[in-house]
Design a protein around this motif. Structure first.
Motif, PDB file in Angstrom:
ATOM      1  N   SER A 210       0.844  -1.191   0.000  1.00  0.00           N
ATOM      2  CA  SER A 210       0.000   0.000   0.000  1.00  0.00           C
ATOM      3  C   SER A 210       0.879   1.240   0.000  1.00  0.00           C
ATOM      4  N   GLN A 211       0.570   2.174  -0.889  1.00  0.00           N
ATOM      5  CA  GLN A 211       1.288   3.444  -0.916  1.00  0.00           C
ATOM      6  C   GLN A 211       0.734   4.399   0.147  1.00  0.00           C
ATOM      7  N   TRP A 212      -0.316   3.958   0.856  1.00  0.00           N
ATOM      8  CA  TRP A 212      -0.997   4.894   1.756  1.00  0.00           C
ATOM      9  C   TRP A 212      -1.728   4.068   2.808  1.00  0.00           C
ATOM     10  N   ALA A 241       5.484   0.435  -7.197  1.00  0.00           N
ATOM     11  CA  ALA A 241       4.067   0.758  -7.047  1.00  0.00           C
ATOM     12  C   ALA A 241       3.628   1.715  -8.162  1.00  0.00           C
ATOM     13  N   PHE A 242       4.206   2.907  -8.227  1.00  0.00           N
ATOM     14  CA  PHE A 242       3.977   3.843  -9.348  1.00  0.00           C
ATOM     15  C   PHE A 242       2.532   4.272  -9.512  1.00  0.00           C
ATOM     16  N   GLY A 243       1.713   4.103  -8.480  1.00  0.00           N
ATOM     17  CA  GLY A 243       0.319   4.552  -8.568  1.00  0.00           C
ATOM     18  C   GLY A 243      -0.703   3.428  -8.520  1.00  0.00           C
ATOM     19  N   CYS A 244      -0.251   2.165  -8.663  1.00  0.00           N
ATOM     20  CA  CYS A 244      -1.211   1.052  -8.716  1.00  0.00           C
ATOM     21  C   CYS A 244      -1.392   0.378  -7.359  1.00  0.00           C
ATOM     22  N   MET A 350      -0.601   6.258 -13.064  1.00  0.00           N
ATOM     23  CA  MET A 350       0.667   5.618 -13.388  1.00  0.00           C
ATOM     24  C   MET A 350       1.697   6.717 -13.570  1.00  0.00           C
ATOM     25  N   ARG A 351       2.772   6.613 -12.851  1.00  0.00           N
ATOM     26  CA  ARG A 351       3.850   7.609 -12.799  1.00  0.00           C
ATOM     27  C   ARG A 351       3.608   8.817 -13.711  1.00  0.00           C
ATOM     28  N   ALA A 352       3.328   9.956 -13.083  1.00  0.00           N
ATOM     29  CA  ALA A 352       2.978  11.193 -13.777  1.00  0.00           C
ATOM     30  C   ALA A 352       1.721  11.029 -14.630  1.00  0.00           C
ATOM     31  N   PRO A 353       0.612  10.630 -13.992  1.00  0.00           N
ATOM     32  CA  PRO A 353      -0.643  10.502 -14.743  1.00  0.00           C
ATOM     33  C   PRO A 353      -1.007  11.862 -15.343  1.00  0.00           C
ATOM     34  N   GLY A 354      -1.266  11.900 -16.616  1.00  0.00           N
ATOM     35  CA  GLY A 354      -1.573  13.175 -17.267  1.00  0.00           C
ATOM     36  C   GLY A 354      -0.322  13.895 -17.735  1.00  0.00           C
ATOM     37  N   ALA A 506       2.368   8.013  -0.217  1.00  0.00           N
ATOM     38  CA  ALA A 506       3.525   7.945  -1.107  1.00  0.00           C
ATOM     39  C   ALA A 506       2.978   7.968  -2.523  1.00  0.00           C
ATOM     40  N   GLY A 507       2.603   9.131  -2.976  1.00  0.00           N
ATOM     41  CA  GLY A 507       2.018   9.301  -4.309  1.00  0.00           C
ATOM     42  C   GLY A 507       2.098  10.769  -4.652  1.00  0.00           C
ATOM     43  N   GLY A 508       1.964  11.089  -5.921  1.00  0.00           N
ATOM     44  CA  GLY A 508       2.090  12.491  -6.321  1.00  0.00           C
ATOM     45  C   GLY A 508       3.456  13.057  -5.984  1.00  0.00           C
ATOM     46  N   SER A 509       4.458  12.203  -5.890  1.00  0.00           N
ATOM     47  CA  SER A 509       5.847  12.616  -5.602  1.00  0.00           C
ATOM     48  C   SER A 509       5.952  13.458  -4.333  1.00  0.00           C
ATOM     49  N   GLY A 675       9.798  11.969  -7.455  1.00  0.00           N
ATOM     50  CA  GLY A 675       9.407  10.619  -7.889  1.00  0.00           C
ATOM     51  C   GLY A 675       8.985  10.497  -9.340  1.00  0.00           C
ATOM     52  N   GLU A 676       8.234  11.458  -9.833  1.00  0.00           N
ATOM     53  CA  GLU A 676       7.575  11.272 -11.123  1.00  0.00           C
ATOM     54  C   GLU A 676       8.160  12.086 -12.268  1.00  0.00           C
ATOM     55  N   ILE A 677       8.781  13.220 -11.949  1.00  0.00           N
ATOM     56  CA  ILE A 677       9.178  14.136 -13.030  1.00  0.00           C
ATOM     57  C   ILE A 677      10.100  13.482 -14.053  1.00  0.00           C
TER      58      ILE A 677
HETATM   59 MO1  MOS Z   1       2.063   8.148  -8.324  1.00  0.00          MO
HETATM   60  S1  MOS Z   1       1.110   7.858 -10.160  1.00  0.00           S
HETATM   61  O1  MOS Z   1       1.280   9.546  -7.788  1.00  0.00           O
HETATM   62  O2  MOS Z   1       1.790   6.857  -7.287  1.00  0.00           O
END
Ligand code: MOS
Length: 710
Positions: A210-212, A241-244, A350-354, A506-509, A675-677
């Protein structure tokens, strides 16, 4: 003043990971554990006419078989991003409907994994089948709506400023083109897995990546109608994880519900094939980009229309146009984000959605415009960088995009590039140089951290925040070491357990930006409690006091600064490709990335994050795609061999440099996260280099050999 922050510190969890002592979700040893195997749909649209579980129930070792006819009890959570969210609003086994290929339609529980899998294949299903909708060309696109409740909107609908038509009429150069990306799978190294261990009917421990963990705790509590304190979520390590892995997927919900019913600790591990259908992916996108420029290269208009798909059971719109008002300035701006429902599993972050597909289009189109104007693409970007966020009007805080471009050009040797296609060759191959910009927002959330100073000089830092492999353990340790003036080796960090203070997502960097200020504050409070200014003095005072520890818990949260500033990280990528046109082979041979992420907390892990992003971006550029069987609707890739992504041999040395300054408007440590840039802009840099090499403008990802031959 900085002694530890910004230096190159190796991962605290590195040794545990490479020696196999880091425990991932499926590896927790629970006495009496039983195993569940998912039964999944072999059609993509329709309903279950009959489902016969008699053979499965009689198979050796089988404990229970769940289908929609005897689904274990579960409640609908509020499903709001900030409080309690499941990735798919429809609860598993809630009816006889099948909405996409591979959808979960049952769970077989047995005493061993092998027996559960065997019995799962004995379940006989008859369907009433309808033709699945899998082709976006046949889909109906509508204006995208808010996702996840009103509190969280990634990007929706339309936006417009200025008079677009007049700008179009008065143009020195115009680019009006369509770019596409393919469905991309997450494919993290650690498969999705869960162990649910109930203590009676009213308390449960969940081992799940879990990222959260705090949000996951609340979500499981709502799913089962019990207080959050009765749910413990344990995630010390994630294998990618990368968002999933931020929220429960249907398999997790079902496993926890089934475990409660049978009152046995139950483990469900997804196969790679099941992961392709049931744990999210990045939707394919189609983006129409129009750029209009005057003779001096100044943009007068940008129009960006994006389309993506979602599943019939939840909404996720890939928010491609979110980044358009941020990147380049133009008096006329038009954005439109549309979505269609198709019979494919729910897409997700998924890593940098959008930002990622959005910049693929924008940074490719900027390159096309540069060629149309015969302007250097670096120069074109320098001229047009946005002065403010064009939706909110807010100025950017600590923005150094121009430095990213200039330093990147310098380090790469960009000044030697001739603006002429097919002008460079080496060893019989065409060589091309390309570049692109990168960006990602600076996000930050509310977190709490506990710090304990012990008599032997050791420091414990405790927070429920997660390290998803990015280096958060190490950044937390570095921050505490700096704040207390102790060696970083003396700091022990515990994370990823919902019993610890709420550490956010742990998301959105944002993990670094969210946690570091709270760590800093808690350390200062510890020193205050000791009435000392350094950790070593505090330690001496502690020993004298005869107490076990000085400790403090501190929180940090964003304030009113978001009303004054737009926070955004920036970057540039420069790359070289070698193309063998005879066999369509494309190799990336050189890479330079320069990033402005505010303060760099750990030079080593920050550079690794950028490299990881670039590698993932090269995978997107060259290889990654998932197609769906047009009749059955299942993904036609189903494991790590059929889903192509880069191996070491595909990746050149990646040079990473940082520019900029601590962004102290953003938070007290000035770090915006990294994380994402790294992935943003990568695919465009590659395609732009391919154009320079070959004169072929490729607008459809991935850039597979068939598109390069001839
Ligand atoms: Mo990332 S796509 O905010 O886990």
């Amino acid at each position: 003043m900085s002694k530890v922050i910004g230096t190159a510190v190796s991962r605290q969890d590195g040794r545990a990971k490479v020696t196999g002592t880091a425990t991932y979700a499926a590896e927790h040893q629970i006495p009496g554990l039983v195993h569940g195997y998912l039964v999944t749909a072999t059609i993509a649209n329709g309903r279950i006419k009959s489902i016969d579980t008699s053979a499965a129930q009689k198979a050796p070792g089988v404990i229970a078989v769940f289908t929609h006819k005897n689904a274990p009890p579960m409640f609908k959570p509020t499903n709001n991003f900030m409080t309690s969210k499941i990735y798919e609003a429809r609860l598993p086994l809630s009816d006889d409907k099948v909405h996409y290929g591979g959808q979960i339609i049952g769970l077989v529980v047995a005493d061993t994994w092998e027996r559960s899998r065997h019995a799962a294949h004995l379940v006989k299903v008859e369907y009433e089948t309808q033709k699945p909708l899998l082709d976006p060309n046949n889909a109906t696109f509508k204006e995208a709506i808010s996702m996840f409740g009103e509190s969280f909107v990634l990007e929706k609908g339309q936006f417009a400023t200025g008079d677009f038509t007049t700008a179009m009429a008065d143009a020195a150069a115009k680019i009006e083109v369509t770019y596409t990306t393919s469905t991309e799978l997450h494919a993290p190294m650690e498969p999705h897995a869960i162990i649910a261990h109930w203590q009676g009917q009213e308390a449960v421990t969940i081992y799940e990546p879990s990222q959260w963990v705090i949000n996951t705790q609340r979500t499981y509590a709502e799913l089962f109608g019990i207080p959050a304190e009765k749910v413990r979520v344990v995630t010390p390590f994630l294998g990618g994880a990368f968002g999933c892995k931020a929220f429960p997927w249907p398999h997790g919900v079902l496993c926890a519900a089934a475990a409660r019913q049978i009152q046995r600790p139950l483990k469900v591990v997804l196969s790679r094939r099941q992961m392709t259908a049931n744990t999210g992916h990045r939707s394919e996108t189609e983006q129409r980009l129009s750029l209009v420029a005057k003779g001096d290269g100044m943009l007068s208009a940008i129009a960006h229309e994006a389309k993506s798909y979602t599943s019939p059971v939840d909404v996720f719109a890939e928010p491609c146009t979110g980044i358009t008002p941020v990147m380049y300035g133009a008096p006329n701006l038009r954005l439109n984000q549309e979505i269609a429902v198709m019979n494919i599993g729910t897409p997700t972050f998924m890593r940098a959605p959008g930002e990622n597909p959005g910049l693929w289009a924008i940074e490719s189109a900027m390159d096309e415009l540069a060629w149309a104007l015969q302007l250097d693409p670096v120069e074109l970007r320098l001229k047009n960088e946005a002065k403010a966020h064009q939706k909110t009007g807010l100025p950017f805080s600590a923005k150094h995009f121009a430095d990213c471009l200039k330093v990147g050009a310098e380090q790469f040797g960009w000044q030697d590039r001739k603006m002429q296609v097919r002008s460079l060759t080496r060893d019989g191959k065409l060589i091309g140089w390309g570049m692109a910009g990168a960006t990602f927002p600076g996000y930050r959330g509310k977190t709490s951290v506990k710090v304990r100073l012990l008599p032997d000089g050791k420091v414990h830092v405790l927070t429920a925040g997660n390290d998803m492999g990015t280096g958060a353990y190490t950044v937390v340790a570095v921050t505490a070491a700096e704040a207390l003036g102790v060696p970083v080796e003396n700091v022990r960090v515990e994370m990823g357990d919902s019993l610890l203070p709420d550490g956010g997502i742990a998301g959105g960097s944002q993990m670094t930006a969210s946690l570091a200020p709270a760590v800093m504050q808690a350390c200062q409070d510890v020193l205050k409690a000791a009435n000392c200014t350094t950790g070593s003095d505090a330690c001496a005072a502690l020993r004298q006091s005869g107490r076990a520890a000085f400790e403090a818990t501190a929180s940090s949260a964003p304030g009113a600064e978001g009303k004054k500033w737009a926070f955004q990280s920036w970057g540039s990528h420069f790359c070289e490709v070698a193309v063998d046109e005879e066999i369509g082979r494309l190799r990336v041979t050189r890479w330079v990335s320069v990033m402005d992420i505010g303060r760099v907390m750990n030079a080593k892990t920050a550079a690794s994050q950028v490299r990881g992003g670039v590698i993932m971006g090269i995978g997107q550029a060259l290889m990654e795609e998932c197609h769906f069987d047009p009749n059955l609707g299942n993904p036609v890739v189903y494991d790590l061999a059929t889903y192509h992504f880069p191996a070491h041999a595909d990746i050149p040395r990646i040079e990473v440099a940082f520019v900029g300054e601590p962004d102290l408007n953003f938070n007290p440590v000035g770090a915006r996260g990294v994380g994402e840039i790294g992935i943003t802009g990568v695919a465009a840099a590659v395609a732009n280099a391919v154009y320079h090499a070959t004169g072929k403008r490729l607008r459809s990802l991935p850039l597979t050999p068939d598109k390069l031959i001839g």
